[in-house]
Design an enzyme around this catalytic site. Structure first.
Site, PDB file in Angstrom:
ATOM      1  N   LYS A 121       0.821  -1.206   0.000  1.00 15.07           N
ATOM      2  CA  LYS A 121       0.000   0.000   0.000  1.00 15.07           C
ATOM      3  C   LYS A 121       0.869   1.275   0.000  1.00 15.07           C
ATOM      4  O   LYS A 121       0.431   2.316  -0.465  1.00 15.07           O
ATOM      5  CB  LYS A 121      -0.917   0.031   1.225  1.00 15.07           C
ATOM      6  CG  LYS A 121      -1.818  -1.195   1.401  1.00 15.07           C
ATOM      7  CD  LYS A 121      -2.849  -1.325   0.294  1.00 15.07           C
ATOM      8  CE  LYS A 121      -3.976  -2.283   0.645  1.00 15.07           C
ATOM      9  NZ  LYS A 121      -3.587  -3.688   0.786  1.00 15.07           N
TER      10      LYS A 121
HETATM   11  C1  LIG Z   1      -4.182  -4.851   0.358  1.00 15.01           C
HETATM   12  C2  LIG Z   1      -3.364  -6.064   0.301  1.00 15.01           C
HETATM   13  C3  LIG Z   1      -3.621  -7.077  -0.628  1.00 15.01           C
HETATM   14  C4  LIG Z   1      -4.792  -7.015  -1.573  1.00 15.01           C
HETATM   15  O1  LIG Z   1      -4.646  -6.019  -2.536  1.00 15.01           O
HETATM   16  P1  LIG Z   1      -5.921  -5.511  -3.361  1.00 15.01           P
HETATM   17  O2  LIG Z   1      -5.424  -4.389  -4.176  1.00 15.01           O
HETATM   18  O3  LIG Z   1      -6.918  -5.085  -2.331  1.00 15.01           O
HETATM   19  O4  LIG Z   1      -6.409  -6.669  -4.146  1.00 15.01           O
HETATM   20  C5  LIG Z   1      -2.778  -8.168  -0.665  1.00 15.01           C
HETATM   21  N1  LIG Z   1      -1.740  -8.270   0.188  1.00 15.01           N
HETATM   22  C6  LIG Z   1      -1.463  -7.324   1.092  1.00 15.01           C
HETATM   23  C7  LIG Z   1      -0.334  -7.514   2.010  1.00 15.01           C
HETATM   24  C8  LIG Z   1      -2.255  -6.186   1.175  1.00 15.01           C
HETATM   25  O5  LIG Z   1      -1.972  -5.237   2.085  1.00 15.01           O
END
Ligand SMILES: *Cc1c(COP(=O)(O)O)cnc(C)c1O
Length: 504
Positions: A121
């Site tokens: 993120k």
């Molecule tokens: C948010 C997240 C995901 C999923 O990603 P999306 O874009 O919501 O599909 C997978 N792994 C981790 C560690 C995340 O923080």
């Protein structure tokens, strides 16, 4: 006249997947987060890359980011965009490469966790606050911006960290009180900054996300906010300002493989993405549509395998038990960004998209047509159960000494299943979405059950020994940090809490 027309043609405007709104410039779409009709902003058309992979191979991460993002954020000036990029991708990341690739057991792991909060993120949320404050200036916004975010664990911290003490912005984060890892929770509740608010809800991530969407589309509340000098925006992956920066690392990964001589020019590469809200894999899809030589888009789910079932049957059905797994950021039954894919599948027919979403809201379920299914040809859905995830973490550690977090391990399992099933031998990039240090307990328990009794920070030190990597700054910081946020509320109380915090 001619020149003007040409520039207009190059402009990327955004409209709602549900259609009622006029197309808006990128800075406006970023400021709003969600369209007024409840739809998501999508580009009117997906722009094509205007540099070759060979040219990208000569570029730094920041240069790549500019070349990709300029195609989407066309109302930002070159200087504005470059400034945002320089401020985002700096030494908050612990490597100059920002998103390095590591080869292990026949696949390339694209490590997206070298930023401030050690989850992918950070790739988007390091830049979103800069894009948003720049957008506010460009659009002469006087209101204070209130970022309202639901998190399954990682978005919350990354958004808090990005927006803490940013002038003219407040950030409110709702997380499922019993649905995140202990480290994730600690990271959030120790967040400093006088403009940050963190609230646990008694409910799961879908409850939090639905609550936030409801607040966004509450017209009366919006008016009250406006009168008091506030306006909402979103840091969730429904914000196009989250999606666009995520396209960058797929281009960068491809160019890195080319530069290192691991692939030939134009060679197709498969991509595996551990998926929750469908944002990250949608970015890979956009990259493919822009002309990046991506083969299959492999969507990996955990035991909440609503997307796997969707790719199998064409039926999206959220009516099922919500499972808490060791990959909490993927514990999601309503993958919001799937709506953006759906919109492409119906050929940009907003009324059709809105009808599907209305069905989903009403019955928790919809089924796409045969014609739409054909549009899914480049996707493959797979899933991994908890035992497979743990076994894969242990196996890769024993085989290569490389340690995966549980989310990435889900992707790794699905990749193995895909390769076995299809014999597709194309090279493969696996999005590695979190540092194992964020999920030390699940990771070390997978390697050896004797760790069960250890405390979280002892586990971090042990993981450092086993992996040969230093304990990240993000973990060191929370060892002794005081808890600053302790509020918990029911899922029906979210709107009241927001009003209370804003004093309206
Ligand atoms: C948010 C997240 C995901 C999923 O990603 P999306 O874009 O919501 O599909 C997978 N792994 C981790 C560690 C995340 O923080």
């Amino acid at each position: 006249m001619k020149i003007q027309r040409k520039e207009k043609d190059m402009e990327t405007l955004y409209k709602s997947t549900r259609g009622a709104e006029r197309a808006v410039a990128s800075s406006k779409a970023i400021l709003k987060g969600l369209a007024d009709d409840g739809g998501l902003f999508v580009p009117e058309k997906i722009p094509a890359l205007d540099k070759t992979p060979e040219e990208f191979a000569q570029m730094s991460y920041q240069e790549t980011a500019y070349e990709v993002m300029k195609l989407y954020l066309t109302d930002y000036t070159e200087e504005e965009l470059k400034t945002c990029i320089a401020r985002a991708y700096d030494d908050k990341f612990d490597t100059k490469r920002i998103a390095p690739l590591t080869e292990a057991d026949g696949a390339y792991y694209l490590e997206l966790y070298h930023g401030a909060t050690i989850a992918f993120k950070d790739m988007a949320l390091s830049i979103l606050p800069h894009l948003m404050t720049t957008a506010a200036k460009k659009n002469r916004i006087q209101n204070e911006i209130v970022i309202l975010t639901a998190t399954s664990g990682d978005t919350g911290k990354a958004a808090l960290s990005g927006f803490a003490d940013v002038e003219g912005v407040r950030i409110i984060v709702f997380y499922p009180k019993n649905g995140v890892s202990p480290i994730q929770e600690r990271q959030m509740v120790t967040q400093k900054g006088k403009n940050t608010f963190v609230i646990g809800i008694r409910g799961n991530f879908d409850d939090a996300q639905t609550g936030v969407k409801r607040i966004f589309s509450d017209g009366a509340l919006k008016e009250r906010m406006g009168a008091a000098g506030f306006q909402f925006s979103s840091a969730n992956s429904i914000n196009i300002g989250r999606l666009v920066p995520q396209i960058v690392y797929y281009v960068y990964a491809y160019a890195s493989l080319l530069k290192e001589g691991r692939i030939a020019s134009g060679e197709q590469v498969n991509v595996v993405v551990p998926t929750g809200n469908f944002g990250n894999i949608l970015a890979a899809y956009y990259a493919k549509e822009m002309g990046l030589p991506i083969g299959k888009l492999i969507c990996a789910s955990n035991e909440n395998k609503v997307l796997f079932d969707f790719f199998q049957s064409g039926i999206y059905d959220r009516n099922r038990e919500f499972v808490l797994t060791s990959s909490p950021s993927m514990d999601i039954l309503i993958s919001s960004n799937l709506e953006r894919l759906l919109y492409r599948l119906v050929g940009g027919d907003a009324a059709a998209d809105a009808a599907f979403m209305e069905q989903l809201g009403r019955s928790g379920k919809y089924e796409i047509t045969e014609a739409m299914k054909e549009g899914l040809i480049s996707f493959y859905g797979g899933y991994a159960c908890e035992e497979e995830v743990a076994a894969r973490i242990r196996e890769l550690y024993e085989k290569c000494g490389y340690i995966l977090d549980p989310h990435t391990a889900v992707a790794s399992v699905v990749y193995q299943k895909y390769a076995r099933e299809t014999k597709d031998g194309r090279k493969t990039v696996i999005a590695s979405t979190a540092s194992p240090f964020k999920f030390t307990r699940s990771v070390l328990n997978a390697i050896d059950p004797q760790y069960d009794a250890w405390d979280d920070f002892a586990l971090a030190d042990e993981l450092s020994k086993l992996s040969g990597r230093a304990v990240p700054r993000a973990i060191e910081e929370i060892r002794t940090a005081p808890v600053l946020h302790e509020r918990v509320c029911g899922k029906e109380e979210m709107a009241d809490i927001v009003c209370g915090l804003l004093g309206i």
